[in-house]
Design a protein around this motif. Structure first.
Motif, PDB file in Angstrom:
ATOM      1  N   ALA A  97     -15.779  -0.025 -43.882  1.00  0.00           N
ATOM      2  CA  ALA A  97     -17.022   0.447 -44.425  1.00  0.00           C
ATOM      3  C   ALA A  97     -17.287   1.858 -43.701  1.00  0.00           C
ATOM      4  N   PHE A  98     -16.864   1.950 -42.593  1.00  0.00           N
ATOM      5  CA  PHE A  98     -16.938   3.244 -41.836  1.00  0.00           C
ATOM      6  C   PHE A  98     -16.401   4.430 -42.535  1.00  0.00           C
ATOM      7  N   GLY A 138     -15.192  10.542 -24.285  1.00  0.00           N
ATOM      8  CA  GLY A 138     -15.748   9.155 -24.990  1.00  0.00           C
ATOM      9  C   GLY A 138     -14.976   8.015 -24.429  1.00  0.00           C
ATOM     10  N   GLY A 139     -13.788   7.997 -24.387  1.00  0.00           N
ATOM     11  CA  GLY A 139     -12.708   7.068 -24.126  1.00  0.00           C
ATOM     12  C   GLY A 139     -12.949   6.577 -22.666  1.00  0.00           C
ATOM     13  N   LEU A 146     -18.459   4.942 -29.082  1.00  0.00           N
ATOM     14  CA  LEU A 146     -18.499   3.675 -30.008  1.00  0.00           C
ATOM     15  C   LEU A 146     -17.198   3.420 -30.966  1.00  0.00           C
ATOM     16  N   TYR A 147     -16.276   4.576 -31.593  1.00  0.00           N
ATOM     17  CA  TYR A 147     -15.376   4.202 -32.179  1.00  0.00           C
ATOM     18  C   TYR A 147     -14.267   3.744 -31.244  1.00  0.00           C
ATOM     19  N   PHE A 156     -16.691  -4.661 -29.466  1.00  0.00           N
ATOM     20  CA  PHE A 156     -18.391  -4.381 -29.702  1.00  0.00           C
ATOM     21  C   PHE A 156     -18.191  -5.126 -31.020  1.00  0.00           C
ATOM     22  N   ALA A 157     -17.266  -5.075 -32.020  1.00  0.00           N
ATOM     23  CA  ALA A 157     -17.337  -5.783 -33.225  1.00  0.00           C
ATOM     24  C   ALA A 157     -17.125  -7.286 -32.948  1.00  0.00           C
TER      25      ALA A 157
END
Length: 390
Positions: free
Chosen positions: A223-224, A319-320, A202-203, A209-210
């Motif tokens: 915010a994170f 993750g990547g 996700l990161y 995604f945003a």
């Protein structure tokens, strides 16, 4: 900052070295590779050395790596410099937790590690935007030179202000095989792999995604980052009293966020709210996992932390890679589904690892040796009463 800075400078680095942005992106990957390969062997080789000289050596390597990166005329030199800096980072992560624990009283080990780890969420949330900002002011080469200058200041501060601590010699040096076989270590590493792989899916791809959710990525990261700082403060205050509960709450809330994003598909304010909850849980992740592994490993704390570093970097790479495949295959809608599955797996492992990895109750210090955790073996753990604390 050394690890994350290039992500905010990719266009400038690519233009300056006359390469593609995809190749410039490997500055982050090769750094992580160096950490992955070096953490365990270098930590093992330096167990017997005094801690401050070892830490200073790693920071000197940061100075050399960042300076070479700034002056390099070819991508080959830059990649070699980044790999060397990554190796130094692997060693630094391997010794930091044990070093922090060794210079405080036994009853301060948890908060000490939480405080030592406060740089992690700061760098994750600020590294990319600061890189972009500095790049606009002084260029990408100047940005790396600024990091080198800050590292020189850090070296002087450590020499004058940070107390030294002894290494481990002779029979006091545990073997890698013994540490791996220590009850609790394997479940902790599996939790890190599952949790951090989900986090990095996700990161790493938060920008697409945003964008798909029509929200500003910089505000999501802000915010994170802010909530991560709150999370690490909470962990620092409570880790000695309720480590197990904190771990389960952090992973469980992350799983809930992933399920929530899967259901709503990313909608405006909901994404910002999800980022806040996500950051609260992630902020103290490093301190919690390192506290758990240090408690389980006892006098094998440095090797255990090197394993944590290795697992963490494996999760970054996984993750990547996995996120990229998911993004290419089904777009951003698949990302939270995969994250939810991994977070649930991490939660179930942590829930089951009650006896050795994440035991309930107060982490009661019962030793006067500041280099060894009083909770290094489960039979030393017990619920704390006021008399025990006194």
């Amino acid at each position: 900052m050394t690890e994350t800075l290039p992500a905010g400078l990719l266009p400038q680095i690519a233009s300056g070295l006359q390469i593609s942005e995809a190749i410039a992106g490997q500055l982050v990957a090769v750094y992580a590779l160096g950490s992955l390969l070096a953490a365990i062997p270098l930590t093992s080789l330096t167990q017997g050395l005094r801690r401050r000289p070892v830490l200073l050596t790693t920071i000197i390597c940061f100075v050399v790596g960042n300076t070479l990166t700034a002056w390099a005329g070819s991508i080959t030199v830059v990649l070699v410099a980044r790999f060397v800096a990554g190796c130094a980072a692997g060693l630094a992560w391997g010794i930091l937790a044990g070093y922090a624990r060794s210079i405080v009283r036994a009853d301060q080990t948890g908060p000490a590690m939480a405080l030592a780890m406060v740089g992690v969420p700061l760098a994750l949330s600020l590294g990319v935007p600061i890189g972009t900002f500095l790049g606009g002011l002084v260029g990408w080469r100047g940005s790396f030179l600024i990091l080198s200058a800050l590292s020189v200041v850090l070296i002087g501060w450590i020499i004058f202000k940070v107390p030294d601590a002894p290494g481990r010699t002779g029979d006091d040096r545990p073997s890698l095989r013994r540490v791996v076989a220590t009850p609790g270590i394997i479940p902790i590493l599996l939790v890190i792999l599952a949790w951090m792989t989900g986090h990095n899916i996700l990161y790493t791809y938060i920008a697409p995604f945003a964008t798909a959710a029509s929200v500003r990525v910089d505000l999501v990261l802000l915010a994170f980052g802010i909530s991560s700082l709150v999370g690490i403060w909470i962990v620092g205050r409570l880790v000695d009293r309720m480590l197990r509960m904190l771990v389960l709450l952090a992973i469980g809330s992350f799983a809930a966020v992933a399920v929530f994003l899967s259901l709503i598909g990313g909608q405006g304010l909901a994404v910002y709210a999800a980022a806040v909850v996500w950051g609260l849980g992630f902020g103290g992740a490093g301190a919690m996992m390192q506290t758990a592994s240090a408690d389980a490993a006892g006098d094998g704390v440095d090797l255990a932390q090197a394993m944590v570093t290795t697992a963490w970097n494996l999760a970054i790479a996984a993750g990547g890679s996995l996120g990229g495949v998911l993004l290419t295959t089904g777009g951003t809608t698949l990302l939270p589904l995969a994250v939810a599955a991994l977070a649930v797996a991490a939660f179930l492992i942590a829930l089951a690892a009650r006896r050795f990895a994440f035991p309930p109750g107060h982490r009661t210090p019962l030793t006067t040796d500041p280099t060894i955790s009083s909770t290094s073996h489960p039979f030393l753990r017990k619920a704390a009463a006021p008399d025990d604390v006194r």
